[in-house]
Enzyme design. Structure first.
Site, PDB file in Angstrom:
ATOM      1  N   HIS A 107      -4.545  -0.648  -4.070  1.00 15.70           N
ATOM      2  CA  HIS A 107      -4.090  -1.982  -4.487  1.00 15.70           C
ATOM      3  C   HIS A 107      -4.988  -2.646  -5.526  1.00 15.70           C
ATOM      4  CE1 HIS A 107      -0.940  -1.658  -1.662  1.00 15.70           C
ATOM      5  NE2 HIS A 107      -1.527  -2.153  -0.610  1.00 15.70           N
ATOM      6  N   HIS A 181       3.250  -8.061  -2.068  1.00 21.58           N
ATOM      7  CA  HIS A 181       2.929  -7.439  -0.776  1.00 21.58           C
ATOM      8  C   HIS A 181       3.287  -8.377   0.389  1.00 21.58           C
ATOM      9  CE1 HIS A 181       0.909  -4.932   2.128  1.00 21.58           C
ATOM     10  NE2 HIS A 181       0.443  -4.118   1.175  1.00 21.58           N
ATOM     11  N   GLU A 312       7.736  -2.928  -0.246  1.00 17.65           N
ATOM     12  CA  GLU A 312       7.062  -3.154  -1.529  1.00 17.65           C
ATOM     13  C   GLU A 312       7.722  -2.285  -2.610  1.00 17.65           C
ATOM     14  OE1 GLU A 312       2.779  -2.382  -0.705  1.00 17.65           O
ATOM     15  OE2 GLU A 312       3.540  -2.325   1.360  1.00 17.65           O
TER      16      GLU A 312
END
Length: 348
Positions: A107, A181, A312
């Site tokens: 991420h 997210h 996502e």
């Protein structure tokens, strides 16, 4: 009606002020987001009786967010999901990234897009309200090449749609994979687990992963496996057959390669709330909240295992190291452009 309002949400240690924006529509839906990480702090929708609840997992204050959270509602970048070994090669040059998830990069690294204050501007139209978030990620940030200019727009329409439009440009070849997210619980954040939610994912293939959640290679068929959500199925119906729970990338089945396509539908039978997702992205990461263990809370409730799920929309994990996957390379002169729409409703 007043579609847009804003207030101070808190201050960072260096004195930077963080603002929370509120968007409202004509049907009683409310979306709140802060300019720190573009975090969705609330998505309030009515159930079948008209009772509204916040259906996205959140923290109660800026201090709580700064103490840590599992990416609740934030913009994730530069690269959503995992890159194996924290390394990739582009045009013959190897780039080293932070390994912040075991041996892998996750991420965007130690200080990804979720941990920056974005420039934010709200705007109102006749049938919608929006927040535009902008920032420039400098060349070398978290190890990624290129000065990257990113714009993310959240729009709330009178059709009960939360639209997310992503655009970006770079001055050097780089890799990019953006998403939001959000963790969802259509019964209301903190109102038990999501195992009874009925989920449909428009995908006939998924990416099997190794023990560190890196894809092994080619997509596999979901048919005759507990990964199959082509027909509406309770999230908890077969979760015990999936080691560790769901945390897998699904390859979306697209009628048309371009434009918005159906990604998923979710129904929460008790409240009657529904969510339908459409996206231009080729895949979606379905995560069943396996690593929630009660250490973070919102609204006075500790979020326990499976208290939220994520869908996502994104490109495949580890794409920079797998040339057979759809490319995530962005070059100067190109414009990265993706859209995801969440449409909320109720069933009787």
């Amino acid at each position: 009606m007043q579609r847009i309002s804003k207030k101070t949400f808190g201050k960072l240690e260096d004195g930077t002020e963080v603002t929370e924006f509120t968007l409202r529509n004509a049907k009683g839906m409310t979306v709140r987001a802060i300019d720190y990480g573009g975090i969705l702090t609330a998505v309030e929708t009515p159930d079948r009786t008209g009772m509204a609840a916040n259906i996205t997992l959140h923290r109660d204050s800026l201090d709580d967010y700064l103490k840590g959270h599992p990416y609740f509602g934030c913009i994730v970048g530069r690269f959503a999901n995992r890159i194996a070994g924290g390394k990739f090669s582009l045009d013959g040059k190897e780039y080293a990234l932070a390994t912040n998830d075991g041996p892998n990069h996750l991420h965007g690294g130690k200080r990804g897009f979720d941990k920056h204050v974005w420039k934010a501007e709200a705007a109102e139209k006749a049938d919608s309200a929006s927040i535009t978030f902008r920032r420039v990620s400098p060349d070398g940030e978290e190890g990624y090449p290129g000065n990257l200019t990113v714009t993310v727009v959240y729009s709330l329409t009178d059709d009960n749609e939360l639209r997310m439009d992503y655009t970006a440009e770079t001055d050097k070849p780089t890799v990019l994979n953006l998403t939001n997210h959000a963790y969802w619980n259509l019964a209301g954040a903190g109102n038990g687990d999501v195992l009874g939610h009925e989920l449909m994912i428009q995908a006939d293939r998924y990416l099997p992963v190794d023990e560190t959640l890196i894809p092994l290679g080619e997509p596999k068929l979901v048919a005759d496996t507990p990964m199959d959500f082509n027909q509406p199925t309770k999230i908890g119906a077969r979760i015990a057959q999936v080691e560790g729970g769901y945390d897998h990338c699904y390859v979306l089945t697209r009628e048309k390669p371009e434009g918005l396509g159906l990604c998923a539908r979710v129904v929460e039978p008790k409240s009657g709330r529904t969510m339908e997702i459409h996206t231009t992205q080729p895949a979606v990461q379905f995560y069943s909240g396996n690593f929630l263990h009660g250490s973070v809370s919102g609204g006075g409730v500790d979020y326990k295992k499976h208290f939220g799920f994520c869908l996502e929309t994104q490109h495949y994990p580890d794409s920079p190291n797998k040339p057979d996957y759809p490319t995530t390379v962005l070059r100067p002169g190109q414009v990265y452009r993706h859209t995801t729409v969440h449409r909320f409703g109720v069933i009787e």
